[in-house]
Design an enzyme around this catalytic site. Structure first.
Site, PDB file in Angstrom:
ATOM      1  N   GLY A  70      13.906  23.908  -9.940  1.00  9.86           N
ATOM      2  CA  GLY A  70      13.113  24.808 -10.758  1.00  9.86           C
ATOM      3  C   GLY A  70      12.826  26.130 -10.067  1.00  9.86           C
ATOM      4  N   THR A  71      12.561  26.085  -8.768  1.00 11.47           N
ATOM      5  CA  THR A  71      12.281  27.315  -8.030  1.00 11.47           C
ATOM      6  C   THR A  71      13.458  28.272  -8.080  1.00 11.47           C
ATOM      7  OG1 THR A  71      10.629  26.361  -6.543  1.00 11.47           O
ATOM      8  CG2 THR A  71      11.880  28.243  -5.701  1.00 11.47           C
ATOM      9  N   THR A 236      29.683  25.958  -4.613  1.00 13.93           N
ATOM     10  CA  THR A 236      30.188  24.721  -5.190  1.00 13.93           C
ATOM     11  C   THR A 236      29.062  23.925  -5.826  1.00 13.93           C
ATOM     12  OG1 THR A 236      31.919  24.628  -3.500  1.00 13.93           O
ATOM     13  CG2 THR A 236      31.439  22.583  -4.699  1.00 13.93           C
ATOM     14  N   CYS A 324      -8.399  23.104  -1.176  1.00 16.11           N
ATOM     15  CA  CYS A 324      -7.723  23.310   0.104  1.00 16.11           C
ATOM     16  C   CYS A 324      -6.244  23.032  -0.133  1.00 16.11           C
ATOM     17  CB  CYS A 324      -8.278  22.390   1.178  1.00 16.11           C
ATOM     18  SG  CYS A 324     -10.003  22.688   1.585  1.00 16.11           S
TER      19      CYS A 324
END
Length: 393
Positions: A70-71, A236, A324
């Site tokens: 996805g990134t 590829t 955090c």
């Protein structure tokens, strides 16, 4: 282990695994070498998978470009679109709760002279379509809004946002990674020009993603090399993973109607159970416009990551959409930075020390949820007793 972090990745369907295996040991040819049988087998399998992915989101086969995740799909959509000289304009619009791969990609473009507008969201994480209308400018070249937020589960009014972009002749990209396999995706109904998905989020393998590029939209590739994927993504192709993604897309299209209602049932059971358990537990995200099987919340004065670790010791795998956020340092580089998603939806920093997310899959059962509800009272009570903040309230 009861796995409740399916927004991060789902267990591959066994049928997907079986479909992939021959492409490691038998049909291992390079799909670019389709002049002899073993290469042609790989090429034909890859194209069949492209057709399944296209059908899954109601696109044309030639509108699908395979990526690794996805990134990469998000980066190709944003940077590839803006890199193409035909796409002029120096103003980009996103929301303030986009995935890091979108937020970071557009932020770096400021150095290239682009201006970024981040749309505010309400306390459930929704973008107001009227805000998008007001933010559009003559030089707006691209809008990128996620379909579903993985941390708080909220599902945007993506079709309405896309319609506004279409009316104003502005390209619209949708990050649908957290939505695929859990919400119906129809690129035509969403009015989008580009859409990102990733295989591991709908019972396929890691290492395979896809970007829908509407016919007529022009991008430039980010990698120099061969001309694979119509020049958009040189290198590829990962044929076994692509074959697995195609099979996962086929299964999802055929069977989502069965597993989504069950996920909604599990979600309601968990939501109702937790809601009646503590008066200091606060849910995040939109209750009605939500990814099926997703529940997220924070508990006053209790660290989300502490709760995450205690539940892990008891055999539950969850996610900390944390105040955090792991690996993200604050400006002083000593404390971990607050979750930008929680900050955006107005969660108070003085009493919220992090949230917890539980996201279910077709493999979870009613017994799994009952087990969560059994262990939560004791776990939360233990953490309350250990929390100096809670004892001072």
């Amino acid at each position: 282990m009861i796995y409740l972090d399916n927004v991060a990745g789902t267990k591959p369907d066994q049928r997907v695994v079986e479909k992939m295996l021959p492409f490691y040991t038998e049909h291992y040819g390079n799909p670019s070498a389709h002049f002899y049988p073993i290469g042609r087998e790989a090429f034909e399998a890859m194209e069949a998978a492209r057709g399944e992915v296209a059908s899954f989101i109601n696109a044309k086969t030639e509108e699908i470009v395979f990526t690794s995740c996805g990134t990469e799909s998000n980066n190709l959509a944003i940077k590839g679109f803006l890199k193409n000289p035909k796409n002029t304009g120096k103003h980009i619009i996103i929301s303030e709760i986009e995935h890091f791969s979108v937020d970071s990609a557009v932020t770096k473009l400021i150095n290239d002279g682009y201006e970024i507008t981040k749309l505010r969201v309400d306390n459930t994480g929704l973008v107001n379509p009227d805000d998008l209308k007001k933010a559009l400018r003559k030089d707006t070249v691209l809008v990128s809004i996620q379909h579903t937020n993985p941390e708080i589960g909220t599902v945007q009014y993506t079709d309405a946002l896309g319609a506004i972009c279409r009316e104003n002749n502005v390209a619209f990209h949708v990050d649908a990674v957290a939505a695929a396999g859990f919400s119906e995706l129809d690129v035509k109904a969403l009015n989008c020009d580009m859409l990102s998905i990733a295989s591991q989020n709908f019972y396929g393998p890691k290492g395979a993603g896809a970007l829908y590029i509407r016919d007529g939209i022009k991008l430039s590739g980010l990698l120099d090399g061969g001309h694979q994927e119509r020049g958009y993504r040189s290198g590829t192709e990962n044929v076994p993973a692509i074959v697995g993604m195609g099979e996962a897309a086929r299964i999802a299209k055929a069977e989502m109607g069965v597993w989504v209602p069950e996920l909604v049932s599990l979600q309601k059971k968990l939501w109702d159970g937790l809601g009646g358990m503590f008066d200091f537990l606060h849910f995040t995200g939109n209750k009605d416009r939500r990814r099926p099987g997703h529940v997220s919340f924070w508990i006053e004065y209790i660290e989300g990551e502490s709760l995450l670790m205690w539940l892990s010791l008891k055999g539950f795998a969850c996610a900390s959409g944390s105040a955090c956020s792991s690996n993200i340092l604050a400006e002083d580089e000593e404390d971990l930075a607050a979750s930008y998603v929680l900050t955006a939806v107005g969660v108070p920093n003085d009493i919220c020390a992090g949230s917890l997310g539980m996201s279910m899959s077709k493999y979870n059962t009613q017994d799994d949820i009952e087990n969560v509800l059994k262990v939560m009272p004791e776990t939360v009570q233990r953490l309350c007793e250990m929390s100096p903040m809670y004892n001072r309230k």
